[in-house]
Write a protein that holds these residues in place. Sequence first.
Motif, PDB file in Angstrom:
ATOM      1  N   PRO A  36     -39.336  19.584 -54.302  1.00 13.08           N
ATOM      2  CA  PRO A  36     -39.944  20.590 -55.172  1.00 13.08           C
ATOM      3  C   PRO A  36     -39.017  21.306 -56.148  1.00 13.08           C
ATOM      4  O   PRO A  36     -39.461  21.639 -57.236  1.00 13.08           O
ATOM      5  N   VAL A  64     -40.046  17.886 -58.698  1.00 12.58           N
ATOM      6  CA  VAL A  64     -41.130  18.720 -59.198  1.00 12.58           C
ATOM      7  C   VAL A  64     -40.599  20.082 -59.599  1.00 12.58           C
ATOM      8  O   VAL A  64     -39.761  20.664 -58.923  1.00 12.58           O
ATOM      9  N   ASP A  66     -42.234  23.806 -60.970  1.00 16.19           N
ATOM     10  CA  ASP A  66     -43.436  24.591 -61.213  1.00 16.19           C
ATOM     11  C   ASP A  66     -43.234  25.442 -62.465  1.00 16.19           C
ATOM     12  O   ASP A  66     -42.373  26.300 -62.498  1.00 16.19           O
ATOM     13  N   TRP A  71     -47.631  21.860 -61.627  1.00 13.92           N
ATOM     14  CA  TRP A  71     -46.561  21.025 -61.091  1.00 13.92           C
ATOM     15  C   TRP A  71     -46.283  19.912 -62.083  1.00 13.92           C
ATOM     16  O   TRP A  71     -47.170  19.156 -62.446  1.00 13.92           O
ATOM     17  N   LEU A 100     -47.828  23.477 -53.381  1.00 12.35           N
ATOM     18  CA  LEU A 100     -47.511  22.077 -53.639  1.00 12.35           C
ATOM     19  C   LEU A 100     -48.374  21.158 -52.780  1.00 12.35           C
ATOM     20  O   LEU A 100     -48.924  20.168 -53.272  1.00 12.35           O
TER      21      LEU A 100
END
Length: 164
Positions: A36, A64, A66, A71, A100
Amino acid sequence: MKISSENIKSKVSELSKSISSYYKENDVDDLCVVVPMNGGVPFAVDILREITNPGADKIFISYVLDKNQEWIFSGSMPNNKSHILIIEDIYDTGETLSQLISYLEDKYNPLDIKTVVMLDKKIEKKSYVEIEWKGFDIEDTWVYGYGMDDENGTMRQVLYISDE
């Protein structure tokens, strides 16, 4: 608090063996790995070096970030109906992981989503997420190292984890 590079290596090996066993026992052929945020990249690289599941022919890695509640994937994206392993540096409030997981479930309809975290911060969780594999429990303190930055945005490169 300080977690040495030797303790980190030992924990990564322990976690990787357990993860490998799980995916081997469940005959997983394709594994999508989702990382993430920036801080989890060193942990993800170390975990992936040691996963020894001969049944996992393909490992897809998605980084990923944010932005504005969306996302954004860098690199490959998860396949629909895939097995997803989220590799995260720290589980604190649970909000990032919860958001997520919901996004991945809605968008990719995965067969399963499992999570491994290096650190589990002992604070009240705003969003509870089941963590299948975790490294170390830590108190509610700011930590840096092993990919995580300090209050000044530096110190990601050190090979240990510290709050000092």
